[in-house]
Scaffold this active site. Sequence first.
Site, PDB file in Angstrom:
ATOM      1  N   LYS A  40       0.871  -1.187   0.000  1.00 36.14           N
ATOM      2  CA  LYS A  40       0.000   0.000   0.000  1.00 36.14           C
ATOM      3  C   LYS A  40       0.897   1.223   0.000  1.00 36.14           C
ATOM      4  O   LYS A  40       2.023   1.171   0.482  1.00 36.14           O
ATOM      5  CB  LYS A  40      -0.873   0.017   1.261  1.00 36.14           C
ATOM      6  CG  LYS A  40      -2.119   0.848   1.108  1.00 36.14           C
ATOM      7  CD  LYS A  40      -3.182   0.072   0.339  1.00 36.14           C
ATOM      8  CE  LYS A  40      -4.431   0.833   0.100  1.00 36.14           C
ATOM      9  NZ  LYS A  40      -5.518  -0.054  -0.350  1.00 36.14           N
TER      10      LYS A  40
ATOM     11  N   ASP B  84      -6.978   4.267  -4.492  1.00 37.57           N
ATOM     12  CA  ASP B  84      -7.637   4.053  -3.197  1.00 37.57           C
ATOM     13  C   ASP B  84      -8.284   5.406  -2.863  1.00 37.57           C
ATOM     14  O   ASP B  84      -8.539   6.208  -3.790  1.00 37.57           O
ATOM     15  CB  ASP B  84      -6.623   3.605  -2.130  1.00 37.57           C
ATOM     16  CG  ASP B  84      -7.292   3.061  -0.868  1.00 37.57           C
ATOM     17  OD1 ASP B  84      -7.755   1.913  -0.869  1.00 37.57           O
ATOM     18  OD2 ASP B  84      -7.382   3.800   0.140  1.00 37.57           O
TER      19      ASP B  84
HETATM   20  P1  NDP Z   1     -12.921   7.618  -2.733  1.00 37.59           P
HETATM   21  O1  NDP Z   1     -11.886   8.614  -2.451  1.00 37.59           O
HETATM   22  O2  NDP Z   1     -13.428   7.453  -4.108  1.00 37.59           O
HETATM   23  O3  NDP Z   1     -14.183   7.842  -1.787  1.00 37.59           O
HETATM   24  C1  NDP Z   1     -14.036   7.857  -0.411  1.00 37.59           C
HETATM   25  C2  NDP Z   1     -15.366   8.221   0.218  1.00 37.59           C
HETATM   26  O4  NDP Z   1     -15.296   7.980   1.614  1.00 37.59           O
HETATM   27  C3  NDP Z   1     -15.702   9.699   0.040  1.00 37.59           C
HETATM   28  O5  NDP Z   1     -17.083   9.848  -0.013  1.00 37.59           O
HETATM   29  C4  NDP Z   1     -15.115  10.313   1.303  1.00 37.59           C
HETATM   30  O6  NDP Z   1     -15.719  11.524   1.705  1.00 37.59           O
HETATM   31  C5  NDP Z   1     -15.402   9.233   2.325  1.00 37.59           C
HETATM   32  N1  NDP Z   1     -14.387   9.293   3.377  1.00 37.59           N
HETATM   33  C6  NDP Z   1     -13.046   9.203   3.230  1.00 37.59           C
HETATM   34  N2  NDP Z   1     -12.431   9.360   4.391  1.00 37.59           N
HETATM   35  C7  NDP Z   1     -13.408   9.581   5.303  1.00 37.59           C
HETATM   36  C8  NDP Z   1     -13.396   9.805   6.680  1.00 37.59           C
HETATM   37  N3  NDP Z   1     -12.256   9.868   7.379  1.00 37.59           N
HETATM   38  N4  NDP Z   1     -14.600   9.944   7.300  1.00 37.59           N
HETATM   39  C9  NDP Z   1     -15.768   9.883   6.599  1.00 37.59           C
HETATM   40  N5  NDP Z   1     -15.825   9.691   5.275  1.00 37.59           N
HETATM   41  C10 NDP Z   1     -14.662   9.525   4.640  1.00 37.59           C
HETATM   42  O7  NDP Z   1     -12.321   6.223  -2.191  1.00 37.59           O
HETATM   43  P2  NDP Z   1     -12.770   4.733  -2.534  1.00 37.59           P
HETATM   44  O8  NDP Z   1     -14.227   4.673  -2.779  1.00 37.59           O
HETATM   45  O9  NDP Z   1     -11.840   4.199  -3.543  1.00 37.59           O
HETATM   46  O10 NDP Z   1     -12.413   3.983  -1.171  1.00 37.59           O
HETATM   47  C11 NDP Z   1     -13.358   3.824  -0.106  1.00 37.59           C
HETATM   48  C12 NDP Z   1     -12.917   2.678   0.784  1.00 37.59           C
HETATM   49  O11 NDP Z   1     -12.851   1.467   0.009  1.00 37.59           O
HETATM   50  C13 NDP Z   1     -11.540   2.821   1.420  1.00 37.59           C
HETATM   51  O12 NDP Z   1     -11.556   2.183   2.687  1.00 37.59           O
HETATM   52  C14 NDP Z   1     -10.633   2.041   0.480  1.00 37.59           C
HETATM   53  O13 NDP Z   1      -9.457   1.603   1.121  1.00 37.59           O
HETATM   54  C15 NDP Z   1     -11.551   0.882   0.135  1.00 37.59           C
HETATM   55  N6  NDP Z   1     -11.258   0.144  -1.084  1.00 37.59           N
HETATM   56  C16 NDP Z   1     -11.113   0.780  -2.293  1.00 37.59           C
HETATM   57  C17 NDP Z   1     -10.884   0.031  -3.435  1.00 37.59           C
HETATM   58  C18 NDP Z   1     -10.797   0.661  -4.783  1.00 37.59           C
HETATM   59  O14 NDP Z   1     -10.655  -0.084  -5.758  1.00 37.59           O
HETATM   60  N7  NDP Z   1     -10.890   1.971  -4.927  1.00 37.59           N
HETATM   61  C19 NDP Z   1     -10.729  -1.424  -3.379  1.00 37.59           C
HETATM   62  C20 NDP Z   1     -10.978  -1.990  -2.077  1.00 37.59           C
HETATM   63  C21 NDP Z   1     -11.207  -1.210  -0.991  1.00 37.59           C
HETATM   64  P3  NDP Z   1     -14.911  12.914   1.583  1.00 37.59           P
HETATM   65  O15 NDP Z   1     -15.083  13.324   0.149  1.00 37.59           O
HETATM   66  O16 NDP Z   1     -15.590  13.809   2.544  1.00 37.59           O
HETATM   67  O17 NDP Z   1     -13.490  12.643   1.939  1.00 37.59           O
HETATM   68  O1  2IT Z   2      -7.813  -1.757  -1.037  1.00 35.82           O
HETATM   69  C1  2IT Z   2      -7.732  -2.183  -2.211  1.00 35.82           C
HETATM   70  O2  2IT Z   2      -7.858  -3.382  -2.468  1.00 35.82           O
HETATM   71  C2  2IT Z   2      -7.490  -1.230  -3.287  1.00 35.82           C
HETATM   72  N1  2IT Z   2      -7.438  -0.030  -3.018  1.00 35.82           N
HETATM   73  C3  2IT Z   2      -7.288  -1.709  -4.689  1.00 35.82           C
HETATM   74  C4  2IT Z   2      -5.867  -2.125  -4.910  1.00 35.82           C
HETATM   75  C5  2IT Z   2      -5.508  -2.480  -6.338  1.00 35.82           C
HETATM   76  O3  2IT Z   2      -4.315  -2.757  -6.518  1.00 35.82           O
HETATM   77  O4  2IT Z   2      -6.368  -2.505  -7.216  1.00 35.82           O
END
Ligand code: NDP
Ligand code: 2IT
Length: 451
Positions: free
Chosen positions: A130, A170
């Site tokens: 990461k 992420d």
């Molecule tokens: P984005 O940046 O696209 O979206 C994040 C969302 O979560 C936003 O709405 C944001 O709001 C909110 N958020 C972030 N931090 C906080 C916080 N501290 N408190 C409250 N709300 C918060 O990220 P992703 O959708 O990609 O990721 C979301 C989650 O999914 C994370 O935990 C990530 O690690 C996990 N994940 C992502 C993957 C991917 O492929 N993208 C794969 C697997 C897991 P705001 O705009 O206010 O910050």
């Molecule tokens: O938490 C996760 O699995 C991710 N943010 C995606 C990682 C990736 O390499 O696609």
Amino acid sequence: MDQFTQKYIEGFMGDVIAKNPGEKEFHQAVREVVESVAPYIIENPQLLDQKVLERIVEPERIIIFRVPWTDDRGEIHINRGFRVQCCSAIGPYKGGIRFHASVNLSIMKFLAFEQTFKNALTTLPMGGAKGGSDFNPRGKSDAEVMRFCQSFMTELSRHIGADTDVPAGDIGVGGREIGYLFGQYKRLRDEFTGTLTGKGLAWGGSLLRPEATGYGLCYFTEQMLATRGESFKGKKVDISGAGNVAQYAAQKAMRLGAIVQTLSDSDGFIYDPEGLTEEKMAYVFELKNIRRGRIKEYAQKYPSATYYPGERPWRIACDIALPCATQNEIEKADAENLVKGGCICVAEGANMPSTPDAIKIFQGAGLLYSPGKASNAGGVATSGLEMSQNSMRQHWTAEEVDTYLRRIMSDIHAACVKYGTEADGTVNYVKGANLAGFIKVAGAITDQGLV
Ligand code: NDP
Ligand code: 2IT
């Protein structure tokens, strides 16, 4: 759990805490895994002798670097960049990059550790890593984000490569950022490879990678529900977040017949009892991905919705909860609210969104509960499919990628059932996911000698 196992866990955690002081998210993630795998390790003393768990909790490499950049007014800013390369036992390091003001070493290490087990569960050959920075992209212009990404990649490029380490998105890192990062990587290395995933479709990206985490989460949830003869149809669903994972989880759940009633960001949440529709989803995509607006605007646009500033969605009664925002966003009281409201299933789209106390409440109440490393693995799995397509210089259709994604989520579910079924027939998805991931990684580590 017997006393010997308990003593082993506490001894192990004592060492981890002493060696990594103050890293509370890292301790939390490690404890959850150690509690699941300790009985297996004790039954297999060669794993104790080989100190397999001790090796996994010590990342193979941690890179911390300065990221200097200038804003549009010419002011200089200094951020901190990270890449934690946790484990390469089963494949090149693989995992996302997070840009968020809260990023620190503990958060990077917990995410790299979780990623190691998640990637093992996908059935694809990917190690765990990461990265990220405490850079806050909110309110920054495209040009500022580009300069930051270029500076970040100038250092990171020395440590990654298509067969070494393959980053992706992420929190705070989506298609725009991957574009800037890839452009700079290509310029520095003068090679066009699949070193990043989540790329644009015209330059090596895979169809369905943007959708994959949210869609995969819903495929996994369908399988969980099916163990109790249930489905999404007609179910009320609470989703947190409004970013990549939340958006596509909401779209798929809605298309599977659910009433998706909440979305959120760090400022508050919206509750729309009438549920999302295709038209409302199109608005959310435009609001969040093009205009980069805030979720409260949804309630201004749709009078059926109410905005609750400064609160999380979990007070709204639902059948299914899909936390898709960030770590520790469901605390004990939130979990109690969900149980009281009749929730039957919690499937994590985010990484470690439920605190240990919240997990105890879910498991104690007999809910279907799955940890992110199992239910959100569709994102990194599809990154793995993007790597395959890049290596083969091919481009698969959306149907082909979706078929793989469904199969992978179903295989992960089967692994959780295999390793997590308790004496009473219920499935402990935490134990199942941790044990299945650990057995694969531990086997590879012991096969490869002391490295
Ligand atoms: P984005 O940046 O696209 O979206 C994040 C969302 O979560 C936003 O709405 C944001 O709001 C909110 N958020 C972030 N931090 C906080 C916080 N501290 N408190 C409250 N709300 C918060 O990220 P992703 O959708 O990609 O990721 C979301 C989650 O999914 C994370 O935990 C990530 O690690 C996990 N994940 C992502 C993957 C991917 O492929 N993208 C794969 C697997 C897991 P705001 O705009 O206010 O910050
Ligand atoms: O938490 C996760 O699995 C991710 N943010 C995606 C990682 C990736 O390499 O696609």
